[in-house]
Design a protein around this motif. Structure first.
Motif, PDB file in Angstrom:
ATOM      1  N   SER A 153       0.831  -1.208   0.000  1.00  0.00           N
ATOM      2  CA  SER A 153       0.000   0.000   0.000  1.00  0.00           C
ATOM      3  C   SER A 153       0.862   1.253   0.000  1.00  0.00           C
ATOM      4  CB  SER A 153      -0.942   0.017   1.206  1.00  0.00           C
ATOM      5  OG  SER A 153      -0.240   0.265   2.414  1.00  0.00           O
ATOM      6  N   VAL A 154       2.135   1.155   0.436  1.00  0.00           N
ATOM      7  CA  VAL A 154       2.988   2.347   0.483  1.00  0.00           C
ATOM      8  C   VAL A 154       3.300   2.865  -0.907  1.00  0.00           C
ATOM      9  CG1 VAL A 154       3.999   1.531   2.645  1.00  0.00           C
ATOM     10  CG2 VAL A 154       5.225   1.133   0.495  1.00  0.00           C
ATOM     11  N   ALA A 155       3.069   2.041  -1.932  1.00  0.00           N
ATOM     12  CA  ALA A 155       3.291   2.517  -3.301  1.00  0.00           C
ATOM     13  C   ALA A 155       2.388   3.697  -3.627  1.00  0.00           C
ATOM     14  CB  ALA A 155       3.056   1.386  -4.304  1.00  0.00           C
ATOM     15  N   GLU A 156       1.191   3.724  -3.059  1.00  0.00           N
ATOM     16  CA  GLU A 156       0.290   4.829  -3.390  1.00  0.00           C
ATOM     17  C   GLU A 156       0.857   6.174  -2.950  1.00  0.00           C
ATOM     18  OE1 GLU A 156      -4.337   6.340  -2.938  1.00  0.00           O
ATOM     19  OE2 GLU A 156      -3.801   4.324  -2.250  1.00  0.00           O
ATOM     20  N   PRO A 157       1.242   6.357  -1.684  1.00  0.00           N
ATOM     21  CA  PRO A 157       1.791   7.666  -1.318  1.00  0.00           C
ATOM     22  C   PRO A 157       3.154   7.951  -1.932  1.00  0.00           C
ATOM     23  CG  PRO A 157       1.878   6.160   0.551  1.00  0.00           C
ATOM     24  CD  PRO A 157       1.026   5.508  -0.489  1.00  0.00           C
ATOM     25  N   ALA A 163       3.795  11.081  -4.517  1.00  0.00           N
ATOM     26  CA  ALA A 163       4.766  12.152  -4.254  1.00  0.00           C
ATOM     27  C   ALA A 163       5.661  12.392  -5.459  1.00  0.00           C
ATOM     28  CB  ALA A 163       5.609  11.791  -3.029  1.00  0.00           C
ATOM     29  N   VAL A 164       6.080  11.315  -6.107  1.00  0.00           N
ATOM     30  CA  VAL A 164       6.945  11.445  -7.284  1.00  0.00           C
ATOM     31  C   VAL A 164       6.174  12.063  -8.451  1.00  0.00           C
ATOM     32  CG1 VAL A 164       8.251  10.138  -8.999  1.00  0.00           C
ATOM     33  CG2 VAL A 164       8.475   9.575  -6.574  1.00  0.00           C
ATOM     34  N   ALA A 165       4.939  11.606  -8.659  1.00  0.00           N
ATOM     35  CA  ALA A 165       4.126  12.127  -9.760  1.00  0.00           C
ATOM     36  C   ALA A 165       3.772  13.595  -9.557  1.00  0.00           C
ATOM     37  CB  ALA A 165       2.858  11.294  -9.917  1.00  0.00           C
ATOM     38  N   SER A 166       3.710  14.042  -8.323  1.00  0.00           N
ATOM     39  CA  SER A 166       3.418  15.455  -8.068  1.00  0.00           C
ATOM     40  C   SER A 166       4.490  16.354  -8.658  1.00  0.00           C
ATOM     41  CB  SER A 166       3.309  15.705  -6.556  1.00  0.00           C
ATOM     42  OG  SER A 166       2.176  15.045  -6.022  1.00  0.00           O
TER      43      SER A 166
END
Length: 324
Positions: free
Chosen positions: A131-135, A139-142
């Motif tokens: 689930s940590v892939a989501e945050p 953050a990277v995509a932001s």
């Protein structure tokens, strides 16, 4: 500003044995001060959470186990490059997480990874459940916009929900694609097998252009051909690499929450990660689902996860050499 790497060298600690001194990834200097990330190429971030696992818990201990599985520094004997010497790598510590607060923990992980990205460094996140892939991808995509994704896993993790719960370690990729953080047309899954998910999820993926390579593809075509096609699909777009250790056969990674027989070999995975890191525009990575408390030989799993990161660092260094 004090250079954390020079400060570390002054102590003489890079020559310490693995079992002594502060526990950091590969003995790299530690800082949790964003101001000290200036000039850093790669920052290791721990995400020690497993509140959203659907099977065996314990991956919260993964980051510590991966750090403890380090090996002496030196050049990669096949690639002939020492990624730790050619790159400025620091251990940025763990995101400030607490038990039983998944929403708060995801916010803390996104904020911590965001600090690394804002400093211009590549974050490498040690999980934790997937689930940590989501945050961390959010953050990277932001900073980079919708990213391409190379995803090694037994499972697609594209469930809309798991056991009626919308946020779990089986749903991050669904949510990331749905919310526009991952470009579905440049999203490649490698190593799928077993009995989940079902036709609904696979149809959803097909509609969004996601490419899925099952284990029979890896066996029949060879990992080299799979990686070549993957690199062609992701192109020059910023790429995030997400590695769930259960992509490996349990013979190579017994310490994980949802093991599935018939998986990849560690040799194939290590080579593939180095090749992808050396030939794509990698802007972030995570390695997840290490469960060191699962079985007596679970340190084997932490060891291969640590080496996955080392291979990626080697690949990044190779790409730097090729583009300079």
């Amino acid at each position: 500003m004090i250079d954390p790497l020079e400060r570390w060298k002054e102590t003489g600690l890079p020559d310490k044995p693995d079992y002594a001194g502060l526990l950091t990834f590969a003995g790299m200097p530690y800082t949790h001060d964003p101001a000290e990330l200036e000039g850093v190429d790669v920052a290791i971030v721990g995400a020690p959470v497993d509140d959203l696992t659907s099977d065996r818990p314990g991956t919260r201990y993964g980051p510590r186990a991966i750090r403890a599985a380090g090996c002496p520094p030196g050049p990669h004997l096949e690639a002939r490059v020492d990624g730790l010497a050619e790159l400025r790598v620091v251990d940025f510590g763990d995101a400030p997480v607490v038990p039983a607060d998944p929403a708060g923990n995801h916010a803390a992980i996104e904020r911590t990874v965001g600090q690394v990205v804002a400093a211009g460094a590549i974050p490498i996140v040690l999980g934790g459940d997937h689930s940590v892939a989501e945050p961390d991808i959010r953050a990277v995509a932001s900073a980079h916009g919708p990213v391409a994704l190379v995803h090694f896993d037994t499972h697609t993790d594209t469930g809309e929900e798991v056991f009626g719960v919308e946020i779990s370690h089986g749903t991050p990729m669904y949510r990331l694609v749905r919310d526009g953080h991952v470009d579905g047309a440049r999203y490649v899954q490698i190593g799928l097998r077993g009995y989940w998910p079902g036709e609904k999820e696979l149809q959803w993926q097909a509609e969004r252009g996601i490419t899925s390579f099952f284990m029979h593809d890896v066996r029949d075509r060879g990992i080299g051909a799979i990686v070549e096609e993957t690199i062609s699909i992701v192109g020059e777009k910023p790429v995030f690499l997400s590695v769930d250790v259960d992509v490996l056969d349990p013979a190579f990674a017994p310490g994980t929450g949802t093991p599935e027989p018939g998986g990849m070999t560690s040799g194939d995975l290590l080579w593939a990660c180095r090749e992808i890191a050396s030939r794509t525009r990698l802007v972030g990575m995570d390695v997840v689902e290490v469960l060191p408390t699962a079985v007596a030989s679970a340190d084997v799993t932490a060891l291969v996860a640590e080496r996955v990161v080392r291979e990626v660092l080697t690949g990044i260094a190779l790409r730097r050499r090729a583009t300079q």
